[in-house]
Design an enzyme around this catalytic site. Structure first.
Site, short mmCIF file in Angstrom:
data_model
loop_
_atom_site.label_atom_id
_atom_site.label_comp_id
_atom_site.label_asym_id
_atom_site.label_seq_id
_atom_site.Cartn_x
_atom_site.Cartn_y
_atom_site.Cartn_z
N CYS A 186 1.14 6.06 2.61
CA CYS A 186 1.65 4.70 2.74
C CYS A 186 0.63 3.77 3.40
O CYS A 186 0.96 2.66 3.72
CB CYS A 186 2.95 4.69 3.55
SG CYS A 186 4.33 5.22 2.54
N ALA A 233 4.96 1.78 -4.74
CA ALA A 233 4.18 1.60 -5.97
C ALA A 233 4.86 2.29 -7.15
O ALA A 233 4.96 1.73 -8.24
CB ALA A 233 2.76 2.12 -5.78
N GLY A 255 0.79 -1.23 0.00
CA GLY A 255 0.00 0.00 0.00
C GLY A 255 0.82 1.27 0.00
O GLY A 255 0.26 2.36 -0.09
N CYS A 256 2.14 1.18 0.08
CA CYS A 256 2.99 2.37 0.12
C CYS A 256 3.06 2.99 -1.28
O CYS A 256 3.43 2.32 -2.25
CB CYS A 256 4.39 2.00 0.60
SG CYS A 256 5.55 3.39 0.55
N ALA A 257 2.72 4.27 -1.38
CA ALA A 257 2.73 4.96 -2.66
C ALA A 257 4.15 5.05 -3.24
O ALA A 257 4.34 4.93 -4.45
CB ALA A 257 2.14 6.35 -2.51
#
Length: 143
Positions: free
Chosen positions: A139, A16, A11-13
């Site tokens: 995140c 990603a 889920g961490c941008a």
């Protein structure tokens, strides 16, 4: 192109973006959770050992940002024990290509090691590690 085992915080941008830039460069990724991997001291040191102890830590982890954990004040044994007990403190991503393992995402080093597209390398210099603009909100796992 390389096959990369990419250990991330789900889920961490920031992770990603890093994964997308690696894919854009033609690399194949096997993505794993940094938080649920059954780390041992030896397996984690395979990624972190070449780095100074302070560089083993995720600078945007809440306990580091608050000053509760001060990486510069820790020895190897104490730092490793903290990271094994609380994987959120580990600098991410951890990358493995074949037998070579690295911690963190230094764009020029990644480019020299396995290659990035020129536009990705330029963008990565702006936001290479952690969460966007240091925000923990970016995140949080996606729902």
């Amino acid at each position: 192109m390389a096959h990369i085992v990419f250990f991330e915080k789900p889920g961490c941008a920031g992770n990603a973006r890093q994964k997308q830039w690696l894919r854009d460069a033609g690399h194949q990724l096997s993505v794993r959770s940094l938080l649920t991997e059954p780390w041992t001291a030896a397996s984690l040191l395979d990624f972190l050992d070449p780095l100074p102890v302070a560089d083993w830590f995720n600078r945007v982890a809440p306990r580091v940002k608050s000053g509760e954990v001060q990486p510069e004040q820790l020895g190897r044994t104490e730092a490793l024990a903290l990271l094994l007990a609380e994987p959120l403190l580990i600098r991410r991503p951890l990358l493995q290509v074949g037998a070579e393992r690295r911690g963190g995402f230094d764009p020029p080093a990644v480019d020299r090691w396995i290659g990035l597209t020129p536009d990705a390398a330029a963008r990565l210099r702006e936001t290479s590690e952690g969460c966007a603009a240091g925000s923990m909100a970016s995140c949080r796992p996606t729902e």
